[in-house]
Motif scaffolding. Structure first.
Motif, PDB file in Angstrom:
ATOM      1  N   GLN A  98       0.836  -1.186   0.105  1.00 13.07           N
ATOM      2  CA  GLN A  98       0.090   0.023  -0.064  1.00 13.07           C
ATOM      3  C   GLN A  98       0.779   1.127  -0.069  1.00 13.07           C
ATOM      4  N   ALA A  99       1.835   1.223   0.839  1.00  9.62           N
ATOM      5  CA  ALA A  99       2.770   2.536   0.802  1.00  9.62           C
ATOM      6  C   ALA A  99       3.632   2.633  -0.322  1.00  9.62           C
ATOM      7  N   SER A 100       3.807   1.571  -0.989  1.00 14.39           N
ATOM      8  CA  SER A 100       4.818   1.593  -2.372  1.00 14.39           C
ATOM      9  C   SER A 100       3.773   2.169  -3.148  1.00 14.39           C
ATOM     10  N   ALA A 101       2.622   1.855  -3.550  1.00 16.13           N
ATOM     11  CA  ALA A 101       1.813   2.390  -4.393  1.00 16.13           C
ATOM     12  C   ALA A 101       1.382   3.736  -4.224  1.00 16.13           C
ATOM     13  N   SER A 102       1.299   4.292  -2.816  1.00 18.27           N
ATOM     14  CA  SER A 102       1.183   5.421  -2.407  1.00 18.27           C
ATOM     15  C   SER A 102       2.335   6.371  -2.824  1.00 18.27           C
ATOM     16  N   VAL A 103       3.601   6.028  -2.657  1.00 14.76           N
ATOM     17  CA  VAL A 103       4.860   6.714  -3.077  1.00 14.76           C
ATOM     18  C   VAL A 103       5.088   6.769  -4.568  1.00 14.76           C
ATOM     19  N   LEU A 104       4.617   5.804  -5.393  1.00 15.04           N
ATOM     20  CA  LEU A 104       4.442   5.833  -6.777  1.00 15.04           C
ATOM     21  C   LEU A 104       3.329   6.986  -7.268  1.00 15.04           C
ATOM     22  N   ALA A 105       2.328   7.048  -6.527  1.00 14.91           N
ATOM     23  CA  ALA A 105       1.226   7.976  -7.290  1.00 14.91           C
ATOM     24  C   ALA A 105       1.769   9.267  -6.730  1.00 14.91           C
ATOM     25  N   GLY A 106       2.622   9.668  -5.883  1.00 17.91           N
ATOM     26  CA  GLY A 106       3.359  10.953  -5.467  1.00 17.91           C
ATOM     27  C   GLY A 106       4.311  11.527  -6.605  1.00 17.91           C
ATOM     28  N   LEU A 107       4.989  10.372  -7.012  1.00 19.31           N
ATOM     29  CA  LEU A 107       6.328  10.593  -7.888  1.00 19.31           C
ATOM     30  C   LEU A 107       5.806  10.893  -9.474  1.00 19.31           C
ATOM     31  N   ALA A 108       4.651   9.996  -9.813  1.00 13.82           N
ATOM     32  CA  ALA A 108       4.481   9.837 -11.276  1.00 13.82           C
ATOM     33  C   ALA A 108       3.953  11.098 -12.070  1.00 13.82           C
ATOM     34  N   PRO A 109       3.118  11.793 -11.450  1.00 13.57           N
ATOM     35  CA  PRO A 109       2.478  12.957 -12.018  1.00 13.57           C
ATOM     36  C   PRO A 109       3.781  13.989 -12.423  1.00 13.57           C
ATOM     37  N   GLY A 110       3.554  14.361 -13.750  1.00 18.31           N
ATOM     38  CA  GLY A 110       4.303  15.347 -14.194  1.00 18.31           C
ATOM     39  C   GLY A 110       5.599  14.846 -15.013  1.00 18.31           C
ATOM     40  N   GLN A 111       5.875  13.483 -14.800  1.00 14.86           N
ATOM     41  CA  GLN A 111       7.035  12.580 -15.429  1.00 14.86           C
ATOM     42  C   GLN A 111       6.556  12.224 -17.034  1.00 14.86           C
ATOM     43  N   THR A 112       7.330  12.248 -17.954  1.00 17.60           N
ATOM     44  CA  THR A 112       6.834  11.743 -19.197  1.00 17.60           C
ATOM     45  C   THR A 112       6.817  10.017 -19.139  1.00 17.60           C
ATOM     46  N   ILE A 113       6.116   9.480 -19.797  1.00 18.98           N
ATOM     47  CA  ILE A 113       6.375   7.899 -20.026  1.00 18.98           C
ATOM     48  C   ILE A 113       7.827   7.338 -19.959  1.00 18.98           C
ATOM     49  N   ALA A 114       8.667   7.887 -20.881  1.00 17.08           N
ATOM     50  CA  ALA A 114      10.093   7.583 -20.713  1.00 17.08           C
ATOM     51  C   ALA A 114      10.837   7.747 -19.143  1.00 17.08           C
ATOM     52  N   GLU A 115      10.543   9.027 -18.685  1.00 18.67           N
ATOM     53  CA  GLU A 115      10.979   9.462 -17.337  1.00 18.67           C
ATOM     54  C   GLU A 115      10.381   8.388 -16.253  1.00 18.67           C
ATOM     55  N   LEU A 116       9.135   8.145 -16.195  1.00 16.24           N
ATOM     56  CA  LEU A 116       8.502   7.218 -15.230  1.00 16.24           C
ATOM     57  C   LEU A 116       9.119   6.098 -15.558  1.00 16.24           C
ATOM     58  N   GLN A 117       9.299   5.260 -16.625  1.00 12.81           N
ATOM     59  CA  GLN A 117       9.974   4.062 -16.776  1.00 12.81           C
ATOM     60  C   GLN A 117      11.244   4.007 -16.345  1.00 12.81           C
TER      61      GLN A 117
END
Length: 147
Positions: A71-90
């Motif tokens: 649950q925490a890992s999904a939460s952290v990811l949800a905080g990191l992802a917005p604003g990144q491009t597909i390549a940056e998130l990969q």
């Protein structure tokens, strides 16, 4: 990792498992993936939307149940992802995966991982790595669908 730092990282995981960033379904996801950890039963449905006409992540939402690590890992990811491009998130997913495979050895890039660096200690426990990776694997599937 020093004991005070380990304690701080444990607190980050506990905080994110209780106050979950991105928890909830998105209204019109561009991609969606369901993942399940058969070892422990953790489940997640992860959704991603892009900013219109771009390859930049607008939002990452998720629903699911499982241990505090998943649950925490999904939460952290949800905080990191917005604003990144597909390549940056990969690329971020790749760095997270490398850290999770490290068994706690080495110094992961905090500039790339942000709060996700808190999971470095989890990498020492093979049975818990799948829990931490669950949302990230789902996100990777979404990115493949969007690319």
């Amino acid at each position: 990792m020093s004991d005070p730092l380990a304690g701080l990282y444990q607190q980050v995981i506990l905080d994110h498992s209780k106050q979950r960033t991105g928890f909830g379904a998105l209204p019109h996801p561009g991609a969606q993936r369901f993942e399940r950890n058969p070892t422990c039963g953790d489940e997640i449905t992860l959704q991603v939307t892009l900013e219109p006409g771009t390859d930049r992540i607008a939002a990452l939402g998720w629903t699911g149940s499982g241990c505090s690590i998943s649950q925490a890992s999904a939460s952290v990811l949800a905080g990191l992802a917005p604003g990144q491009t597909i390549a940056e998130l990969q690329a971020t997913i790749d760095v997270f995966r490398a850290m999770m495979r490290s068994r706690g050895v080495g110094e992961p890039d905090e500039d790339v991982l942000g709060d996700a660096i808190a999971f470095q200690g989890v990498s020492k426990f093979v049975m818990r790595v799948k829990c931490a990776m669950l949302a990230w694997v789902a996100a990777e599937g979404c990115l493949a669908d969007l690319a």
